[in-house]
Write an enzyme that holds these catalytic residues in place. Structure first.
Site, PDB file in Angstrom:
ATOM      1  N   GLU A 210      12.568   2.701  14.001  1.00  0.00           N
ATOM      2  CA  GLU A 210      11.652   3.725  13.480  1.00  0.00           C
ATOM      3  C   GLU A 210      10.430   3.789  14.379  1.00  0.00           C
ATOM      4  O   GLU A 210      10.385   3.118  15.422  1.00  0.00           O
ATOM      5  CB  GLU A 210      11.270   3.411  12.035  1.00  0.00           C
ATOM      6  CG  GLU A 210      10.538   2.094  11.857  1.00  0.00           C
ATOM      7  CD  GLU A 210      10.117   1.813  10.411  1.00  0.00           C
ATOM      8  OE1 GLU A 210      10.030   2.738   9.604  1.00  0.00           O
ATOM      9  OE2 GLU A 210       9.843   0.636  10.118  1.00  0.00           O
TER      10      GLU A 210
ATOM     11  N   HIS B  87      -1.761 -21.087   1.008  1.00  0.00           N
ATOM     12  CA  HIS B  87      -0.680 -20.148   1.296  1.00  0.00           C
ATOM     13  C   HIS B  87       0.115 -19.777   0.051  1.00  0.00           C
ATOM     14  O   HIS B  87       0.415 -18.619  -0.184  1.00  0.00           O
ATOM     15  CB  HIS B  87       0.254 -20.714   2.373  1.00  0.00           C
ATOM     16  CG  HIS B  87      -0.326 -20.655   3.749  1.00  0.00           C
ATOM     17  ND1 HIS B  87      -1.493 -21.295   4.099  1.00  0.00           N
ATOM     18  CD2 HIS B  87       0.093 -20.012   4.854  1.00  0.00           C
ATOM     19  CE1 HIS B  87      -1.762 -21.060   5.361  1.00  0.00           C
ATOM     20  NE2 HIS B  87      -0.810 -20.268   5.851  1.00  0.00           N
TER      21      HIS B  87
ATOM     22  N   TYR C   1       0.824  -1.205   0.000  1.00  0.00           N
ATOM     23  CA  TYR C   1       0.000   0.000   0.000  1.00  0.00           C
ATOM     24  C   TYR C   1       0.857   1.254   0.000  1.00  0.00           C
ATOM     25  O   TYR C   1       2.077   1.199   0.177  1.00  0.00           O
ATOM     26  CB  TYR C   1      -0.943  -0.001   1.212  1.00  0.00           C
ATOM     27  CG  TYR C   1      -0.295   0.387   2.532  1.00  0.00           C
ATOM     28  CD1 TYR C   1       0.544  -0.493   3.207  1.00  0.00           C
ATOM     29  CD2 TYR C   1      -0.508   1.646   3.089  1.00  0.00           C
ATOM     30  CE1 TYR C   1       1.143  -0.136   4.414  1.00  0.00           C
ATOM     31  CE2 TYR C   1       0.085   2.013   4.292  1.00  0.00           C
ATOM     32  CZ  TYR C   1       0.904   1.123   4.955  1.00  0.00           C
ATOM     33  OH  TYR C   1       1.497   1.483   6.118  1.00  0.00           O
TER      34      TYR C   1
ATOM     35  N   LYS D 290       6.446  -1.917   2.093  1.00  0.00           N
ATOM     36  CA  LYS D 290       5.243  -1.289   2.650  1.00  0.00           C
ATOM     37  C   LYS D 290       4.082  -2.267   2.480  1.00  0.00           C
ATOM     38  O   LYS D 290       3.231  -2.125   1.601  1.00  0.00           O
ATOM     39  CB  LYS D 290       4.968   0.060   1.985  1.00  0.00           C
ATOM     40  CG  LYS D 290       4.132   0.985   2.860  1.00  0.00           C
ATOM     41  CD  LYS D 290       4.300   2.432   2.476  1.00  0.00           C
ATOM     42  CE  LYS D 290       3.307   3.362   3.156  1.00  0.00           C
ATOM     43  NZ  LYS D 290       3.374   3.404   4.612  1.00  0.00           N
TER      44      LYS D 290
ATOM     45  N   LEU E  87      11.152   1.242   7.058  1.00  0.00           N
ATOM     46  CA  LEU E  87      10.601   1.713   5.795  1.00  0.00           C
ATOM     47  C   LEU E  87      11.346   3.002   5.447  1.00  0.00           C
ATOM     48  O   LEU E  87      11.444   3.913   6.283  1.00  0.00           O
ATOM     49  CB  LEU E  87       9.105   2.007   5.934  1.00  0.00           C
ATOM     50  CG  LEU E  87       8.481   2.474   4.621  1.00  0.00           C
ATOM     51  CD1 LEU E  87       8.285   1.295   3.672  1.00  0.00           C
ATOM     52  CD2 LEU E  87       7.165   3.179   4.859  1.00  0.00           C
TER      53      LEU E  87
HETATM   54  N1  DCS Z   1       7.763   3.913   8.806  1.00  0.00           N
HETATM   55  C1  DCS Z   1       6.567   3.291   8.854  1.00  0.00           C
HETATM   56  C2  DCS Z   1       6.489   1.975   9.558  1.00  0.00           C
HETATM   57  C3  DCS Z   1       5.445   3.867   8.271  1.00  0.00           C
HETATM   58  O1  DCS Z   1       4.265   3.229   8.316  1.00  0.00           O
HETATM   59  C4  DCS Z   1       5.560   5.134   7.624  1.00  0.00           C
HETATM   60  C5  DCS Z   1       4.412   5.808   6.965  1.00  0.00           C
HETATM   61  C6  DCS Z   1       6.822   5.755   7.609  1.00  0.00           C
HETATM   62  C7  DCS Z   1       7.902   5.113   8.191  1.00  0.00           C
HETATM   63  C8  DCS Z   1       7.032   7.076   6.931  1.00  0.00           C
HETATM   64  O2  DCS Z   1       6.937   6.970   5.537  1.00  0.00           O
HETATM   65  P1  DCS Z   1       6.424   8.130   4.611  1.00  0.00           P
HETATM   66  O3  DCS Z   1       7.280   9.325   4.926  1.00  0.00           O
HETATM   67  O4  DCS Z   1       6.672   7.635   3.236  1.00  0.00           O
HETATM   68  O5  DCS Z   1       5.007   8.382   4.921  1.00  0.00           O
HETATM   69  N2  DCS Z   1       3.137   5.337   7.195  1.00  0.00           N
HETATM   70  C9  DCS Z   1       2.003   5.827   6.452  1.00  0.00           C
HETATM   71  C10 DCS Z   1       0.776   5.306   7.034  1.00  0.00           C
HETATM   72  O6  DCS Z   1       0.539   4.139   7.188  1.00  0.00           O
HETATM   73  N3  DCS Z   1      -0.013   6.337   7.350  1.00  0.00           N
HETATM   74  O7  DCS Z   1       0.562   7.528   7.057  1.00  0.00           O
HETATM   75  C11 DCS Z   1       1.833   7.311   6.492  1.00  0.00           C
END
Ligand code: DCS
Length: 288
Positions: A177, A101, A32, A145, A201
């Site tokens: 993170e 699976h 996603y 992602k 990520l």
């Molecule tokens: N790390 C994780 C685990 C995330 O889910 C996200 C963003 C980030 C880092 C930051 O990435 P971006 O700068 O590309 O957004 N998560 C998205 C989400 O699930 N909702 O808003 C942003």
């Protein structure tokens, strides 16, 4: 909002259905993106779509459309919903087939995308937020992602239940993170953030911030840091598509910078806002 995108079709949200054997629904077998819309325009849309294709490739999922075709449809989706300030959520799953699976011999990827009004979190951007610190118990492919977010949502729920905005995650004392954001510290005028390995990520906002460091004259290193360094930092912030550059004024039990957003954090917030305005035009609407 009213109109959603289902594969190549624009339909009313109430008409949108997915198969009970969709692999996204049963296994979280899909990927996603969340793309920010300001003033009716996508911010860093191309980067998000590139990452979507990379995530899909990493799970061996062939996307039945090109980046250009998807971009065109997303632009129409924004227009159809008259979205000004908000997000596009989009996901692609490996589609529906009898539950097993291993990959089905034949299934068609299912794309869904919709828009949602989301205001910029101005009060929190000005005042900062608190974060808890939690064990990172997720798998070892956090660079994808993926729709599998149980580890992330359990950490976020723990933060939420304690009245905090985010959970800062660590593996054996090394900060990775946030549950839905990247984490940064500043110590002695140097910014540190975890390198873009399989353990995080590689956020689009993260990449933008590292680019902006040069513009504002802030030294940075993509180097991991420990919980001790987190507790000893001059400034802490998290970053994501929806949270932008969000100051953290308390991390676990540690108060950061007298509970006020730090000077470099504030400069990066302004630099990011400039960058947004260059791409999307002057920010005049703060709400949807
Ligand atoms: N790390 C994780 C685990 C995330 O889910 C996200 C963003 C980030 C880092 C930051 O990435 P971006 O700068 O590309 O957004 N998560 C998205 C989400 O699930 N909702 O808003 C942003």
């Amino acid at each position: 909002m009213g109109t959603i995108l289902l594969n190549n079709q624009f339909i009313d949200r109430s008409q949108g259905t997915v198969d009970i054997e969709d692999r996204g629904y049963q296994f979280g077998d899909g990927v996603y993106e969340v793309i920010r819309i300001y003033e009716g325009k996508m911010f860093t849309g191309d980067e998000h779509l590139t990452r979507l294709f990379e995530s899909a490739e990493k799970i061996l999922l062939d996307l039945p459309f090109t980046k250009e075709e998807l971009l065109g449809n997303l632009l129409r989706l924004i227009e159809k919903n008259s979205l000004n300030t908000g997000i596009i959520y989009l996901q692609v799953t490996r589609g529906a087939s009898v539950r097993q699976h291993q990959f089905p011999a034949a299934s068609e990827a299912v794309l869904t995308a919709y828009t949602k009004e989301v205001a910029r979190p101005e009060e929190q951007l000005n005042q900062g937020v608190t974060a808890i610190v939690a064990d990172d118990v997720r798998w070892l492919r956090c660079d994808i992602k993926s729709l599998n977010l149980l580890g992330n949502i359990l950490a976020k729920q723990e933060a939420f239940s304690q009245g905090s905005f985010e959970a800062i995650l660590h593996r054996d004392g090394t900060v990775t993170e946030g549950s839905s954001s990247n984490v940064f510290i500043i110590k002695n005028d140097q910014l540190l953030t975890h390198p873009a390995t399989n353990l995080i990520l590689n956020g689009i906002t993260r990449r933008e911030i590292l680019r902006l460091c040069a513009d504002i004259g802030l030294n940075y290193k993509e180097e991991s840091f420990t919980l001790d360094q987190l507790n000893d930092a001059d400034e802490v912030f998290i970053a994501s598509t929806t949270a932008e550059v969000m100051p953290v004024v308390q991390a676990g039990d540690t108060i950061v910078g007298n509970r006020k957003p730090g000077k470099w954090t504030t400069k990066l917030q302004a630099a990011l806002k400039d960058s947004i305005q260059q791409q999307c035009g002057e920010l005049v609407h703060s709400k949807g």
